[in-house]
Design a protein around this motif. Structure first.
Motif, PDB file in Angstrom:
ATOM      1  N   ASN A  36       0.835  -1.197   0.000  1.00 21.09           N
ATOM      2  CA  ASN A  36       0.000   0.000   0.000  1.00 21.09           C
ATOM      3  C   ASN A  36       0.871   1.249   0.000  1.00 21.09           C
ATOM      4  N   GLN A  38       0.075   4.206   0.265  1.00 20.20           N
ATOM      5  CA  GLN A  38      -0.355   5.246   1.205  1.00 20.20           C
ATOM      6  C   GLN A  38       0.405   5.158   2.527  1.00 20.20           C
ATOM      7  N   ILE A  39       0.968   3.989   2.816  1.00 20.19           N
ATOM      8  CA  ILE A  39       1.647   3.764   4.086  1.00 20.19           C
ATOM      9  C   ILE A  39       3.091   4.235   3.971  1.00 20.19           C
ATOM     10  N   ASP A  40       3.470   5.180   4.824  1.00 18.99           N
ATOM     11  CA  ASP A  40       4.824   5.736   4.797  1.00 18.99           C
ATOM     12  C   ASP A  40       5.344   5.812   6.231  1.00 18.99           C
ATOM     13  N   LEU A 320      -2.169   3.655  -3.882  1.00 19.34           N
ATOM     14  CA  LEU A 320      -2.808   4.162  -2.680  1.00 19.34           C
ATOM     15  C   LEU A 320      -4.076   3.342  -2.476  1.00 19.34           C
ATOM     16  N   TYR A 322      -7.356   1.726   0.223  1.00 23.63           N
ATOM     17  CA  TYR A 322      -8.184   1.777   1.433  1.00 23.63           C
ATOM     18  C   TYR A 322      -9.356   0.831   1.221  1.00 23.63           C
ATOM     19  N   THR A 387      -8.633   1.988  -4.791  1.00 20.11           N
ATOM     20  CA  THR A 387      -7.240   1.818  -5.203  1.00 20.11           C
ATOM     21  C   THR A 387      -6.952   2.717  -6.399  1.00 20.11           C
ATOM     22  N   PRO A 391      -3.535  10.851  -5.982  1.00 19.03           N
ATOM     23  CA  PRO A 391      -3.951  11.273  -4.636  1.00 19.03           C
ATOM     24  C   PRO A 391      -5.351  11.878  -4.584  1.00 19.03           C
ATOM     25  N   PHE A 394      -7.799   9.158  -4.862  1.00 18.91           N
ATOM     26  CA  PHE A 394      -7.789   8.376  -3.630  1.00 18.91           C
ATOM     27  C   PHE A 394      -8.666   9.023  -2.561  1.00 18.91           C
ATOM     28  N   GLU A 395      -8.536  10.323  -2.385  1.00 16.87           N
ATOM     29  CA  GLU A 395      -9.354  11.001  -1.381  1.00 16.87           C
ATOM     30  C   GLU A 395     -10.839  10.842  -1.706  1.00 16.87           C
ATOM     31  N   ARG A 398     -11.851   7.080  -1.170  1.00 12.56           N
ATOM     32  CA  ARG A 398     -11.899   6.694   0.237  1.00 12.56           C
ATOM     33  C   ARG A 398     -13.230   7.108   0.854  1.00 12.56           C
ATOM     34  N   THR A 423      -9.440  -1.914   7.348  1.00 10.65           N
ATOM     35  CA  THR A 423      -8.296  -1.008   7.326  1.00 10.65           C
ATOM     36  C   THR A 423      -8.180  -0.277   8.651  1.00 10.65           C
TER      37      THR A 423
END
Length: 467
Positions: A36, A38-40, A320, A322, A387, A391, A394-395, A398, A423
């Motif tokens: 994923n 989005q995970i940092d 990205l 969710y 998915t 960005p 993605f927003e 989500r 999630t």
């Protein structure tokens, strides 16, 4: 952010057979990447273990420094809890040895194995273990949470086929868990997620499958939504009990079998996988064709590994992502109306809504045989997944997932969801997923094997005693 002095990590490196990464080391950024995008997260230490002793050493280091612990198997999940900030990641990715025993029809594999690797090894001997639907997924996370996939109706969940596990508990003790040894731990591992220890090796029951199976994929556009959804629902109800099946809301791929004008078009697909040979599958295909002609179809024999990898291109690493999910007891008209209303609202062509039919062998397992949550009655697991690489999309998606899920919750079954489709977690949702009786039993086992709640990331089950 936790910072460790170089000298603090020196005792961990000394005698550690695997590889230790800190933020100062080359390779650290690659080691902390997971599926994923989005995970940092930035761990203090990533301990890529070479075996059981390394796991115990890493756990001891985390205890000494008061650091949180996460466990990375395949690194493929929406929640991304295999990576933690300012803690110790126990990375199992080097533990990928696989042994196939054709006489006992069992497969042993290391905790870092992916389903692609397990499938490939098993198919060399015409065997398969029920897994998921994305081959890049690690066997560890999927199995410990349950394991729903194409073979669920035929052979049950992944946990239903787990025969034993080698586990390192929170205090660094290696244990073997099976129905005959540490049976309480073995029960909890089968569906209790990653709450009870680090599983370094899994032993599965394998089944004769393939190497070729029958695939049927039928697609209808959004304009036929209500009619197509009801037709798919009625077709699913008549399928042979061992046939794999999925209803999917998705965009048509730009594949050769798809008419060019339908490339990326949103709609609904019925996917059926036959394991009993072409004759049985052909009867179902003929039934679909007679009932409601699809915009396009793909009916063909394919390798079993091809079925397992069919959705991989839609889920490359770095997206990205969710998700939320729930169970419905049936695809009622009201549920289908919600699906027809919300699917067209997504923004990303990669966002997808797979719905897994839980029936057949899934229902033949006693409800208390494993820790897997929910009743063993027929149901549909609905997965809502946003998915995209964009960005802004993605927003938007989500929020689409959250609104879609909220609209479906009035029709959810008493077990509110599958932990592998979560999630975001809170204790109430996790308790509801298992039900009060199973959750309380799991909490007692947690208190025995992890009283300090070391393994608390993800779908956490709190110990029954005070920490």
């Amino acid at each position: 952010m936790t910072t460790l002095d170089t000298k603090d990590v020196t005792p961990l490196r000394r005698g550690f057979a695997g590889t230790v990464f800190t933020p100062a080391d080359d390779g650290y950024d690659d080691a902390r990447k997971i599926w994923n995008g989005q995970i940092d997260r930035h761990p203090a230490v990533i301990a890529q273990v070479a075996g059981t002793a390394d796991v115990a050493t890493a756990l001891a280091f985390a205890r000494e420094h008061g650091l949180p612990v996460s466990v990375r198997g395949g690194g493929h999940s929406f929640g991304g809890f295999s990576m933690c900030d300012d803690g110790v990641v126990i990375d199992l990715s080097a533990l990928r040895a696989i042994t196939v025993d054709t006489h006992t029809r069992t497969i042993r594999c290391g905790g870092g194995t992916t389903w692609a690797e397990l499938d490939a090894a098993g198919q060399q001997e015409g065997l398969a273990v029920p897994g998921g639907t994305i081959s890049d997924t690690g066997i560890g996370g999927l199995t410990l949470g349950g394991g729903v996939g194409w073979l669920t109706a035929r052979h049950g969940l992944s946990v239903d086929n787990l025969l034993s596990a080698d586990v390192v508990t929170a205090d660094g003790v290696p244990l073997h868990a099976s129905v005959d040894e540490n049976a309480d731990l073995f029960w909890a591992l089968r569906g209790g997620a990653g709450n009870f220890g680090v599983v370094t090796e899994f032993e599965f029951r394998a089944h004769p499958v393939g190497p070729m199976i029958e695939l049927g994929l039928f697609f209808w556009p959004l304009a036929q939504g209500p009619e197509a959804l009801r037709f798919i629902r009625d077709t699913l109800a008549t399928l042979p009990p061992t046939m794999g099946a999925m209803l999917v809301g998705l965009n048509a791929p730009p594949a050769d079998f798809v008419p060019r004008e339908a490339h990326f078009a949103p709609g609904y697909a019925l996917v059926i996988a036959g394991f009993e040979g072409p004759e049985e599958h052909a009867e179902v295909v003929a039934q679909v064709r007679r009932g409601l002609p699809a915009a396009f179809e793909l009916v063909t024999p394919i390798p079993y590994v091809g079925l397992q990898q069919m959705l991989d291109e839609a889920a490359p690493r770095g997206l990205l992502a969710y998700e939320k999910g729930l169970y419905v007891d049936e695809l009622s008209d009201e549920v289908l109306d919600v699906i027809a209303e919300y699917l067209p609202r997504k923004s990303s062509p990669l966002s997808i809504t797979p719905m897994f039919v839980m029936r057949g062998a899934y229902c033949s397992v006693a409800e208390d045989a494993t820790a897997f949550g929910g009743t063993r009655t027929p149901k549909v697991a609905v997965n809502l997944a946003a998915t995209t690489a964009d960005p802004q999309e993605f927003e938007a998606d989500r929020e689409w997932v959250r609104a879609f899920w909220t609209a479906l919750t009035p029709f959810a079954s008493s077990a509110s969801g599958y932990v592998n489709f979560m999630t975001e977690y809170d204790e109430n949702r996790v308790r509801a997923a298992y039900g009060a009786e199973k959750y309380d039993r799991l909490a007692l086992i947690k208190a025995k094997y992890d009283p300090g709640n070391v393994f608390h990331l993800g779908a956490n089950i709190r110990p029954a005693v005070a920490v």
